[in-house]
Motif scaffolding. Structure first.
Motif, short mmCIF file in Angstrom:
data_model
loop_
_atom_site.label_atom_id
_atom_site.label_comp_id
_atom_site.label_asym_id
_atom_site.label_seq_id
_atom_site.Cartn_x
_atom_site.Cartn_y
_atom_site.Cartn_z
N THR A 142 -5.91 -7.42 1.41
CA THR A 142 -5.81 -6.36 0.40
C THR A 142 -6.17 -5.01 1.01
OG1 THR A 142 -8.07 -6.86 -0.31
CG2 THR A 142 -6.28 -7.87 -1.55
N GLU A 143 -7.09 -5.01 1.96
CA GLU A 143 -7.46 -3.77 2.63
C GLU A 143 -6.28 -3.24 3.45
OE1 GLU A 143 -10.69 -2.53 6.01
OE2 GLU A 143 -11.25 -4.08 4.58
N MET A 144 -5.56 -4.15 4.11
CA MET A 144 -4.40 -3.75 4.90
C MET A 144 -3.29 -3.19 4.01
SD MET A 144 -5.02 -4.20 8.07
CE MET A 144 -3.45 -4.24 8.85
N LEU A 145 -3.08 -3.83 2.86
CA LEU A 145 -2.05 -3.34 1.93
C LEU A 145 -2.43 -1.97 1.38
CD1 LEU A 145 -1.08 -6.56 -0.02
CD2 LEU A 145 0.31 -5.29 1.59
N ARG B 68 -4.18 0.32 2.90
CA ARG B 68 -3.95 1.33 3.95
C ARG B 68 -2.47 1.66 4.06
NH1 ARG B 68 -7.79 -1.13 8.66
NH2 ARG B 68 -9.77 -0.79 7.61
N ALA B 69 -1.63 0.65 3.97
CA ALA B 69 -0.19 0.88 4.07
C ALA B 69 0.30 1.70 2.89
CB ALA B 69 0.55 -0.45 4.13
N ALA B 70 -0.22 1.42 1.71
CA ALA B 70 0.20 2.17 0.51
C ALA B 70 -0.23 3.62 0.62
CB ALA B 70 -0.39 1.52 -0.73
N ARG C 175 -0.56 5.33 3.33
CA ARG C 175 0.30 5.99 4.32
C ARG C 175 1.67 6.32 3.75
NH1 ARG C 175 -0.94 2.67 9.86
NH2 ARG C 175 -3.04 3.45 10.16
N LEU C 176 2.15 5.48 2.84
CA LEU C 176 3.48 5.69 2.27
C LEU C 176 3.47 6.61 1.05
CD1 LEU C 176 4.94 2.09 2.52
CD2 LEU C 176 5.50 4.07 3.93
#
Length: 127
Positions: A71-74, A76-78, A80-81
């Protein structure tokens, strides 16, 4: 056998005992024979100094504990986008607000003078 073929066999771990052609070439060619002797010395030296490496029991647990949560990775990706999504939404809003009437809107009112302009400008490509 040529030197290039013999060297290729030596580097692919062929042994003179297993390949009689290689053994014959090494007996005739001093350069390839010296190369085979150096490779054998290096291999034996590496085998003498080989140490047993066994990871401790907690190694994999420590590695897994340091990995970030999915969930932490998701998240971060969100993050950035998010700027790109915001700009895209603004562009879509601007295009919708500034675009003229579409063909379906013009065909609903055939007496409108914009239909002739629409056709004259080449349809949707003329926007």
């Amino acid at each position: 056998m040529r030197c290039r073929d013999a060297r290729q066999l030596l580097f692919h771990r062929a042994t003179p005992e297993a390949d009689p052609q290689l053994a014959a070439h090494l007996a005739q060619c001093s350069q390839c024979g010296a190369l085979a002797a150096r490779l054998l010395a290096v291999q034996q030296g590496l085998r003498r100094h080989q140490a047993e490496h066994t990871p401790d029991a907690g190694f994999s647990a420590r590695v897994v504990a340091r990995l970030p949560a999915p969930t932490e990775m998701l998240g971060r990706a969100a993050l950035r986008l998010l700027p790109a999504a915001f700009v895209l939404a603004l562009l879509c809003t601007w295009y919708t607000a500034t675009a003229g009437p579409g063909l379906s809107e013009l065909l609903l009112e055939p007496d409108d003078g914009q239909l002739l302009t629409y056709v004259a400008l080449g349809g949707e490509a003329g926007r």
